[in-house]
Design a protein around this motif. Structure first.
Motif, mmCIF file in Angstrom:
data_model
loop_
_atom_site.group_PDB
_atom_site.id
_atom_site.type_symbol
_atom_site.label_atom_id
_atom_site.label_comp_id
_atom_site.label_asym_id
_atom_site.label_seq_id
_atom_site.Cartn_x
_atom_site.Cartn_y
_atom_site.Cartn_z
ATOM 1 N N THR A 69 5.701 10.660 -11.741
ATOM 2 C CA THR A 69 4.704 9.639 -11.402
ATOM 3 C C THR A 69 3.570 10.232 -10.566
ATOM 4 N N ALA A 70 2.420 9.559 -10.652
ATOM 5 C CA ALA A 70 1.269 9.981 -9.858
ATOM 6 C C ALA A 70 1.533 9.814 -8.369
ATOM 7 N N ASP A 71 2.273 8.767 -7.996
ATOM 8 C CA ASP A 71 2.561 8.540 -6.584
ATOM 9 C C ASP A 71 3.396 9.665 -5.984
ATOM 10 N N TYR A 72 4.350 10.170 -6.746
ATOM 11 C CA TYR A 72 5.177 11.283 -6.261
ATOM 12 C C TYR A 72 4.313 12.507 -5.997
ATOM 13 N N ARG A 73 3.455 12.818 -6.959
ATOM 14 C CA ARG A 73 2.566 13.980 -6.787
ATOM 15 C C ARG A 73 1.611 13.770 -5.617
ATOM 16 N N GLU A 74 1.118 12.535 -5.465
ATOM 17 C CA GLU A 74 0.215 12.247 -4.356
ATOM 18 C C GLU A 74 0.936 12.373 -3.016
ATOM 19 N N PHE B 220 1.389 15.320 2.028
ATOM 20 C CA PHE B 220 2.218 16.001 3.026
ATOM 21 C C PHE B 220 1.741 17.435 3.234
ATOM 22 N N GLN B 221 1.494 18.120 2.151
ATOM 23 C CA GLN B 221 1.086 19.523 2.243
ATOM 24 C C GLN B 221 -0.308 19.679 2.841
ATOM 25 N N GLN B 222 -1.173 18.669 2.619
ATOM 26 C CA GLN B 222 -2.539 18.711 3.136
ATOM 27 C C GLN B 222 -2.679 18.014 4.490
ATOM 28 N N GLU C 289 -2.368 8.161 -0.523
ATOM 29 C CA GLU C 289 -3.020 6.987 -1.107
ATOM 30 C C GLU C 289 -2.285 6.630 -2.397
ATOM 31 N N PHE C 290 -1.276 5.786 -2.243
ATOM 32 C CA PHE C 290 -0.454 5.416 -3.381
ATOM 33 C C PHE C 290 -1.112 4.308 -4.187
ATOM 34 N N THR C 291 -0.895 4.344 -5.494
ATOM 35 C CA THR C 291 -1.475 3.336 -6.386
ATOM 36 C C THR C 291 -0.418 2.411 -6.975
ATOM 37 N N GLY C 292 0.857 2.810 -6.905
ATOM 38 C CA GLY C 292 1.905 2.002 -7.513
ATOM 39 C C GLY C 292 1.973 2.155 -9.022
ATOM 40 N N ARG C 293 1.306 3.151 -9.559
ATOM 41 C CA ARG C 293 1.275 3.352 -11.017
ATOM 42 C C ARG C 293 2.018 4.636 -11.395
ATOM 43 N N SER D 248 0.825 -1.212 0.000
ATOM 44 C CA SER D 248 0.000 0.000 0.000
ATOM 45 C C SER D 248 0.855 1.257 0.000
ATOM 46 N N GLY D 249 2.163 1.087 -0.074
ATOM 47 C CA GLY D 249 3.073 2.223 -0.024
ATOM 48 C C GLY D 249 3.563 2.653 -1.398
ATOM 49 N N ALA D 250 4.649 3.408 -1.389
ATOM 50 C CA ALA D 250 5.208 3.982 -2.617
ATOM 51 C C ALA D 250 6.083 2.935 -3.315
ATOM 52 N N THR D 251 5.431 1.940 -3.907
ATOM 53 C CA THR D 251 6.186 0.804 -4.454
ATOM 54 C C THR D 251 7.094 1.207 -5.606
#
Length: 261
Positions: free
Chosen positions: A239-244, A249-251, A256-260, A199-202
């Motif tokens: 990647t989307a995970d980096y942006r997420e 962090f800012q919010q 909620e990482f997707t691994g994609r 469920s993490g930043a794979t």
């Protein structure tokens, strides 16, 4: 002999021949390779984000199944170089975090499977070493490299010549593997860690996995490894995970990482 099961993005690859301490013959290695192929397919599809490798019964894996081997006709180089080494490289290169559960005998090819895994959680009942002098054979499957790197030449030769086996606690204290647990707790702890990783930043975990492999195999120095880190970080920025991760962090919320990508 080999079971492969997936649940919620976490796979379990299970050595299931407890009557022979999960020792591996050529057929079992073929089954293992097929399971890895399926793991690669699922990982590429984004359906697999972590893998647990474990063995049923009293041991993880006692090594090669030699119960029917005729030493006069044995193609040991074909077994080790043609089957085992490519399998270990394939396991090491799997594009998800891999966790192994070490308990009981972890010898020969079994030790190699642990070496090829990213994270190894060890039962206090585990046994590691080189009992092969009694067979007129030597340590294989990467054991020399692991022991020499972590223990040095003298302690490695002591294990090889005496045949003494290290306990799980000794192996972790010496830096061979990750953590040690009571035997009844190690599987649960490993599954929990794998679920958390899944469920993490794979994508970031796999980037680190590749960097560590380069440090090991290419002997990168400080500045070369730093340059590789910079390139990996730049690739993750897209990647989307980096942006997420940054948004969470800012919010001030959990990401909620997707691994994609």
């Amino acid at each position: 002999m080999i079971r492969f099961e997936v649940d919620g993005g976490v796979a379990e690859l299970v050595l299931d021949a407890p009557d022979k301490l999960n020792a591996l013959d050529e057929g079992a290695l073929g089954e293992f390779a097929a399971a890895l192929a399926e793991a690669e397919r699922l990982a590429d599809a984004g359906e697999l984000r972590a893998l647990v490798l474990r063995g049923e019964g009293r041991a993880f894996c006692a090594g090669r199944d030699i119960s029917r081997v005729d030493p006069r006709e044995d193609d040991v180089e074909g077994y080790l170089g043609g089957l085992v080494e490519p399998l270990l490289q394939r396991l090491a290169g799997l594009p998800v975090p891999t966790f192994a559960v070490a308990h009981g005998a972890c010898l020969g090819v079994g030790l190699g499977l642990l070496i090829a895994s990213d994270i190894v959680y060890v039962a206090d009942t585990a046994k590691f070493g080189s009992p092969f002098a009694a067979l007129g054979a030597t340590l294989d499957s990467g054991g020399h490299a692991l022991f020499f790197e972590r223990l040095g030449a003298h302690r490695t030769m002591d294990l090889i010549v005496t045949g003494r086996l290290m306990t799980g606690e000794e192996a972790v204290a010496a830096g061979l593997f990750s953590r040690v647990f009571p035997a009844e707790e190690v599987l649960g702890a490993t599954r929990e860690a794998a679920r958390a990783a899944a469920s993490g930043a794979t994508l970031a975990f796999v980037a680190s996995k590749r960097l560590i492999a380069a440090l090991r195999d290419e002997r990168l120095g400080l500045w070369a490894s730093m340059a590789e880190e910079n390139r990996a970080q730049a690739a993750l920025c897209d990647t989307a995970d980096y942006r997420e991760g940054f948004a969470a962090f800012q919010q001030k919320r959990r990401p909620e990482f997707t691994g994609r990508a």
